[in-house]
Design a protein around this motif. Structure first.
Motif, PDB file in Angstrom:
ATOM      1  N   ALA A 150     -62.780 -43.658 102.404  1.00  0.00           N
ATOM      2  CA  ALA A 150     -63.378 -42.724 101.444  1.00  0.00           C
ATOM      3  C   ALA A 150     -64.379 -41.817 102.140  1.00  0.00           C
ATOM      4  O   ALA A 150     -64.443 -40.618 101.860  1.00  0.00           O
ATOM      5  N   MET A 151     -65.152 -42.382 103.075  1.00  0.00           N
ATOM      6  CA  MET A 151     -66.127 -41.578 103.806  1.00  0.00           C
ATOM      7  C   MET A 151     -65.415 -40.521 104.652  1.00  0.00           C
ATOM      8  O   MET A 151     -65.856 -39.376 104.728  1.00  0.00           O
ATOM      9  N   THR A 152     -64.317 -40.874 105.282  1.00  0.00           N
ATOM     10  CA  THR A 152     -63.558 -39.930 106.086  1.00  0.00           C
ATOM     11  C   THR A 152     -62.993 -38.822 105.212  1.00  0.00           C
ATOM     12  O   THR A 152     -63.041 -37.649 105.570  1.00  0.00           O
ATOM     13  N   ILE A 200     -65.878 -36.449 104.334  1.00  0.00           N
ATOM     14  CA  ILE A 200     -66.263 -35.595 105.457  1.00  0.00           C
ATOM     15  C   ILE A 200     -65.224 -34.498 105.677  1.00  0.00           C
ATOM     16  O   ILE A 200     -65.555 -33.360 105.961  1.00  0.00           O
ATOM     17  N   ALA A 201     -63.950 -34.841 105.515  1.00  0.00           N
ATOM     18  CA  ALA A 201     -62.878 -33.877 105.726  1.00  0.00           C
ATOM     19  C   ALA A 201     -62.942 -32.728 104.726  1.00  0.00           C
ATOM     20  O   ALA A 201     -62.472 -31.634 105.008  1.00  0.00           O
ATOM     21  N   GLU A 202     -63.530 -32.948 103.580  1.00  0.00           N
ATOM     22  CA  GLU A 202     -63.604 -31.928 102.539  1.00  0.00           C
ATOM     23  C   GLU A 202     -64.812 -30.996 102.688  1.00  0.00           C
ATOM     24  O   GLU A 202     -64.912 -29.995 101.999  1.00  0.00           O
ATOM     25  N   VAL A 203     -65.745 -31.329 103.580  1.00  0.00           N
ATOM     26  CA  VAL A 203     -66.964 -30.538 103.736  1.00  0.00           C
ATOM     27  C   VAL A 203     -66.722 -29.404 104.731  1.00  0.00           C
ATOM     28  O   VAL A 203     -66.266 -29.639 105.851  1.00  0.00           O
ATOM     29  N   PRO A 204     -67.028 -28.166 104.359  1.00  0.00           N
ATOM     30  CA  PRO A 204     -66.856 -27.037 105.287  1.00  0.00           C
ATOM     31  C   PRO A 204     -67.790 -27.175 106.496  1.00  0.00           C
ATOM     32  O   PRO A 204     -68.905 -27.695 106.389  1.00  0.00           O
TER      33      PRO A 204
END
Length: 129
Positions: A24-26, A29-33
């Motif tokens: 979930a953390m990954t 992070i992947a969704e943050v510009p």
């Protein structure tokens, strides 16, 4: 009604309050510009430097100019490296904050640095008050 703690993931097997859900953390992070990550890191460096300069309510309790120098230098390097990656909308207030920290460092130093040799001045050039 189930009494599952809110911070505990019920979707991931083996996840508990003691072990974070790295999947979930990954995903998060992947969704943050990238710009948001850079700005967040810069703000964290600024905050840490302010604490080490004694600019918080506790004042001198956490003052450590050697640590402040490192943080300010890292912040200047990050801002220099990311200049073309973040817009001036984000960069301008960060540069202003950096300059304020550099000036506060100069004021707090007992032995002043040579012109252009203060923390981060390798990246920003000489800072004038």
């Amino acid at each position: 009604m189930s009494e599952t703690p809110q911070n505990e993931s019920t979707n991931t097997p083996g996840a508990s309050a003691d072990s974070p859900d790295f999947e979930a953390m990954t995903r998060d992070i992947a969704e943050v510009p990238a710009v948001e990550v850079i700005v967040t890191v810069a703000v964290n460096l600024m905050s840490a430097a302010a604490v080490k300069l004694g600019l918080t309510e506790e004042g001198d309790a956490h003052k450590d100019l050697d640590e402040a120098r490192k943080l300010i230098h890292a912040l200047a390097g990050l801002l220099d490296a990311s200049t073309t990656e973040i817009s001036s909308f984000h960069a301008a207030p960060l540069r202003d904050g950096l300059k304020s920290l550099q000036l506060a460092f100069r004021e707090a130093s007992i032995v002043p640095d040579e012109p252009g040799q203060g923390p981060g001045e390798k990246y920003t050039g000489r800072v004038f008050g």
